[in-house]
Design an enzyme around this catalytic site. Structure first.
Site, short mmCIF file in Angstrom:
data_model
loop_
_atom_site.label_atom_id
_atom_site.label_comp_id
_atom_site.label_asym_id
_atom_site.label_seq_id
_atom_site.Cartn_x
_atom_site.Cartn_y
_atom_site.Cartn_z
N ARG A 115 20.97 -14.83 -19.03
CA ARG A 115 20.86 -14.22 -17.71
C ARG A 115 21.97 -14.78 -16.83
O ARG A 115 22.94 -14.12 -16.55
CB ARG A 115 19.46 -14.50 -17.12
N LYS A 138 13.65 -19.48 -2.72
CA LYS A 138 14.42 -18.23 -2.69
C LYS A 138 13.53 -17.07 -2.25
O LYS A 138 12.29 -17.19 -2.27
CB LYS A 138 15.02 -17.96 -4.07
N TYR A 187 -5.45 11.15 -2.29
CA TYR A 187 -4.46 12.09 -2.82
C TYR A 187 -4.78 12.45 -4.28
O TYR A 187 -5.07 11.58 -5.09
CB TYR A 187 -3.05 11.48 -2.76
N MET A 197 0.05 4.93 1.50
CA MET A 197 1.07 4.09 2.15
C MET A 197 0.44 3.03 3.05
O MET A 197 0.85 1.87 3.05
CB MET A 197 2.02 4.97 2.97
#
Ligand SMILES: *Cc1c(COP(=O)(O)O)cnc(C)c1O
Length: 369
Positions: A145, A46, A262, A310
């Site tokens: 679930r 999957k 940053y 990023m």
């Protein structure tokens, strides 16, 4: 299977590199299959084989003898059928959304039925089709679930036209071998599956296979372990499958007190050599690795300093000779000295999430089986 897979060799220059070792995946499947024998060992592919590329991985497993594959969604099943051709069994864990039964039959996909409503829908479809259509049944034995709740089992068992070939359940706590839920779920499953005495039974995924022979039943459903995630306490019986590398973009020498990245979340406590690498959170490198974890130059650990950006990270490369850091040099994020579970732990997540988030921007390379 993103667009970046199709870039030319030149255009791939400078991209981070994701290398998937198909031989290691096959070897891992063989280890699990040997452990499960005489039960069948399926493969869970999957989410595009946990982000690593089902189109390359599933055929390699089929050639090694794997006969049954599990995906989550109908769309994944249709794509996998195209890749594998007719012979393989493909089971779809989420089962049919209302009205999608015909698509399952058209692509020869076996639905895993999770509720009495899904089961009734499939039985009605088989009645219209005028033939029994094979299905699997997921019973909830204590995960809450997916799966038929115990109170609905009798309703489902009474459905005519349901051709149940496989009954499955899923363990909630298999990664903790001493958790009492494991034995409780196994006991509940042993009772409930008795409603379908002719069907095969399957309880174990990767971790369940290592809980002992009593958890194996007739078929096991490993996913993560195939891809190198440790399914049991160390030492990891699985071979490493994934290597993630990022190229050096730039190297600089900085003075004491220099703020990096940053928000200047890291400052040099002494003069330092920094290397900026071309991989970032857009590639799936968790931002939680800011000031945690490392890149590796061979066996040399170069800690990540400052925030993950990023498209880049910065590492403290003071321990590395400058000559070893020429732009384009590939450093390992996951590799011989840092496995997927270790990096995931440093990021505060699991190998599962780390792998499935690896993005489309990598130069993806497959080592043949
Ligand atoms: C994802 C999944 C698996 C595979 O689990 P791993 O822990 O990756 O081996 C097996 N069965 C079900 C129902 C699943 O959802």
């Amino acid at each position: 299977m993103g667009a970046m897979q199709r870039v030319t060799a030149e255009a791939a220059a400078g991209l981070p590199v994701l290398t998937v070792d198909l031989g290691a995946i096959v070897a891992n499947w063989e280890v699990l299959a040997a452990r499960a024998r005489p039960a069948e060992c399926a493969a869970v592919v999957k989410a595009d084989a946990y982000g690593l590329g089902a189109a390359a991985i599933a055929p390699a497993l089929a050639r090694a003898g794997c006969r049954t594959f599990f995906v989550a969604h109908l769309a994944e099943g249709i794509a996998l059928r195209r890749v594998l051709g007719g012979a393989a069994g493909i089971q779809v864990l989420h089962g049919p959304a209302p009205g999608s039964e015909a698509a399952f039959a058209a692509h020869d996909l076996v639905p895993v039925l999770n509720s009495s409503a899904q089961a009734a829908g499939w039985a009605a479809f088989a009645r219209e089709a005028g033939r029994p259509l094979p299905a699997s049944l997921h019973l909830d034995t204590g995960m809450a679930r997916l799966g038929v709740p115990p109170a609905e089992v009798a309703t489902v068992a009474a459905l005519h036209r349901l051709d149940v070939g496989l009954v499955i359940s899923h363990l909630a706590c298999a990664d903790e071998p001493s958790h009492p839920a494991n034995a409780e779920q196994r006991a509940a499953f042993t009772v409930l599956r008795g409603q379908w005495p002719l069907a095969r039974a399957s309880l174990a995924a990767s971790f369940g296979i290592y809980l002992g022979a009593g958890y194996v039943f007739d078929l096991v459903r490993p996913g993560a372990a195939l891809f190198g995630v440790a399914p049991t306490a160390p030492p990891n019986p699985m071979r490493a499958v994934v290597r993630v590398q990022a190229p050096v973009l730039q190297v600089r020498e900085v003075a004491t007190g220099t703020g990096v990245g940053y928000a200047h979340t890291w400052r040099a406590a002494a003069p330092a050599r920094l290397a900026t690498l071309g991989v970032g959170y857009a590639d799936g490198l968790p931002r939680s690795l800011s000031n945690r974890g490392a890149a590796w130059l061979g066996a040399l650990r170069l800690p990540i300093v400052g925030r993950v950006s990023m498209d880049s990270i910065t590492v403290d490369a003071s321990a590395a000779p400058e000559a070893a850091l020429a732009p384009g040099t590939l450093l390992d994020l996951i590799g011989p000295h840092c496995d997927v579970d270790t990096l995931a732990a440093e990021a505060g997540t699991t190998g599962y999430e780390l792998l499935t988030r690896l993005g489309d921007r990598f130069d993806r390379r497959y080592l043949p089986a």
